[in-house]
Design a protein around this motif. Structure first.
Motif, PDB file in Angstrom:
ATOM      1  N   THR A 209     -42.952 108.192 -69.871  1.00 30.03           N
ATOM      2  CA  THR A 209     -44.327 107.731 -69.893  1.00 30.03           C
ATOM      3  C   THR A 209     -44.338 106.227 -69.627  1.00 30.03           C
ATOM      4  O   THR A 209     -43.305 105.550 -69.711  1.00 30.03           O
ATOM      5  N   THR A 210     -45.506 105.700 -69.333  1.00 32.90           N
ATOM      6  CA  THR A 210     -45.636 104.250 -69.175  1.00 32.90           C
ATOM      7  C   THR A 210     -45.209 103.537 -70.449  1.00 32.90           C
ATOM      8  O   THR A 210     -44.561 102.480 -70.410  1.00 32.90           O
ATOM      9  N   ALA A 211     -45.539 104.128 -71.589  1.00 31.44           N
ATOM     10  CA  ALA A 211     -45.160 103.522 -72.877  1.00 31.44           C
ATOM     11  C   ALA A 211     -43.642 103.466 -73.033  1.00 31.44           C
ATOM     12  O   ALA A 211     -43.114 102.492 -73.587  1.00 31.44           O
ATOM     13  N   ASP A 212     -42.938 104.495 -72.562  1.00 29.39           N
ATOM     14  CA  ASP A 212     -41.476 104.489 -72.647  1.00 29.39           C
ATOM     15  C   ASP A 212     -40.902 103.277 -71.922  1.00 29.39           C
ATOM     16  O   ASP A 212     -40.041 102.555 -72.445  1.00 29.39           O
ATOM     17  N   ASN A 214     -42.522 100.519 -70.886  1.00 30.70           N
ATOM     18  CA  ASN A 214     -42.986  99.261 -71.461  1.00 30.70           C
ATOM     19  C   ASN A 214     -42.146  98.871 -72.670  1.00 30.70           C
ATOM     20  O   ASN A 214     -41.804  97.698 -72.865  1.00 30.70           O
ATOM     21  N   ASP A 215     -41.806  99.858 -73.494  1.00 27.27           N
ATOM     22  CA  ASP A 215     -40.977  99.608 -74.670  1.00 27.27           C
ATOM     23  C   ASP A 215     -39.598  99.092 -74.251  1.00 27.27           C
ATOM     24  O   ASP A 215     -39.072  98.141 -74.848  1.00 27.27           O
ATOM     25  N   LYS A 216     -39.009  99.705 -73.221  1.00 29.09           N
ATOM     26  CA  LYS A 216     -37.701  99.257 -72.736  1.00 29.09           C
ATOM     27  C   LYS A 216     -37.783  97.839 -72.190  1.00 29.09           C
ATOM     28  O   LYS A 216     -36.889  97.014 -72.422  1.00 29.09           O
ATOM     29  N   THR A 239     -31.555 103.534 -68.562  1.00 28.41           N
ATOM     30  CA  THR A 239     -32.659 104.487 -68.619  1.00 28.41           C
ATOM     31  C   THR A 239     -32.457 105.630 -67.632  1.00 28.41           C
ATOM     32  O   THR A 239     -33.022 106.710 -67.807  1.00 28.41           O
TER      33      THR A 239
END
Length: 291
Positions: A209-212, A214-216, A239
């Motif tokens: 996801t975009t959140a994945d 962004n977190d990385k 990743t």
């Protein structure tokens, strides 16, 4: 009856497959011989393409030097390393293949090969890469096409490294493979006729996801600002082993980190690496990186 989805298996057969089962215990014979030889492992020549903990020695090379692991088209010569491994040499000779190069590759714990294609710097003769897993564990994988594949022992495996982006990761104890770069001859074509890939050998990677991402990126920026540049890059490159990226996605994340940092030279460097890793490498760049 084999339990696999026929269409899925067909799609992946061109990328990865087991060509044949070797005689039971073959991997242990080779592993024991390697251990007894007490080999002097060398850092992997393709330094830009790997994490720390990747080592290699050539069994067949252009000049017969076992420390020469930067492959090129040639009629190879046996190295001093292969001369220490007579049982291994006999096993390879009995395959009836037209070798271009042969290496031992060792991935230590948590070692990786970043996503890439191979052979773009070589000539256009038809060639494939074969693997014989010598020492492995259930947490060692090849990664390609959004899947992870564990290559089990006592098998001869085919990888099509030019047509498919791929990488490798070892999340367990030392993993050793014999890697055979071969010109395609009649014997290899006959082996391919019986190639096989069981669906149970493939495992899906998570769709990100975009959140994945962004977190990385946030975590990578923190590492970079803590003077841990290499760790920041590797966090993003890794990743590839956990997410079903679009092609080049892990390299794009490193480029994006440098874009956010306003470092144009690094952005350009990673744009160049993406082109080299995935489309067109040059022998000159590889030689310079290996020095």
């Amino acid at each position: 009856m084999h339990s696999y989805n026929e269409e899925s298996s067909k799609n992946y057969l061109s990328a990865i497959s087991r060509l044949k089962l070797l005689e039971e215990g073959t991997s242990k014979i080779i592993s024991d011989e390697i251990e007894a030889a007490n080999l002097d492992w060398r850092n992997f020549s393709y330094s830009e393409y790997v994490s720390q903990g990747v080592y290699s020695l050539s069994l067949l090379s252009s000049d017969g030097d076992g420390s020469n692991t930067l492959i090129k088209d040639c009629k190879p010569k046996p190295t001093e390393v292969l001369n220490k491994l007579p049982k291994t040499a006999e096993i390879l000779n009995n395959l009836g293949l037209d070798f271009m190069w042969a290496r031992l590759n060792l991935l230590g714990p948590n070692a990786c090969l970043w996503e890439h294609r191979d052979y773009s710097e070589l000539d256009n003769r038809e060639k494939l890469r074969l693997h014989i897993p010598v020492k492995t564990n259930d947490n060692a994988y090849l990664i390609l096409e959004g899947k992870k594949v564990h290559l089990h022992k006592d098998g001869l495996w085919k990888l099509n490294p030019a047509d498919f982006v791929h990488g490798a990761v070892n999340e367990g104890e030392d993993r050793i493979h014999i890697v055979l770069d071969c010109y395609v001859n009649d014997n290899l074509r006959n082996l391919i006729k019986d190639e096989y890939l069981d669906e149970s050998w493939l495992a899906d990677l998570k769709k990100p996801t975009t959140a994945d991402f962004n977190d990385k990126l946030i975590n990578a920026l923190r590492l970079y600002q803590g003077d841990r540049k290499r760790d920041a890059e590797e966090l993003l490159l890794r990743t590839y082993y956990h997410f079903n990226h679009q092609e080049g996605g892990s390299l794009d994340l490193v480029r994006e980190m440098y874009h956010l940092l306003g470092k144009k030279e690094e952005v350009n460097l990673w744009e160049s690496r993406k082109t080299r890793f995935l489309k067109q490498e040059t022998y000159e760049n590889l030689t310079a990186a290996a020095v």
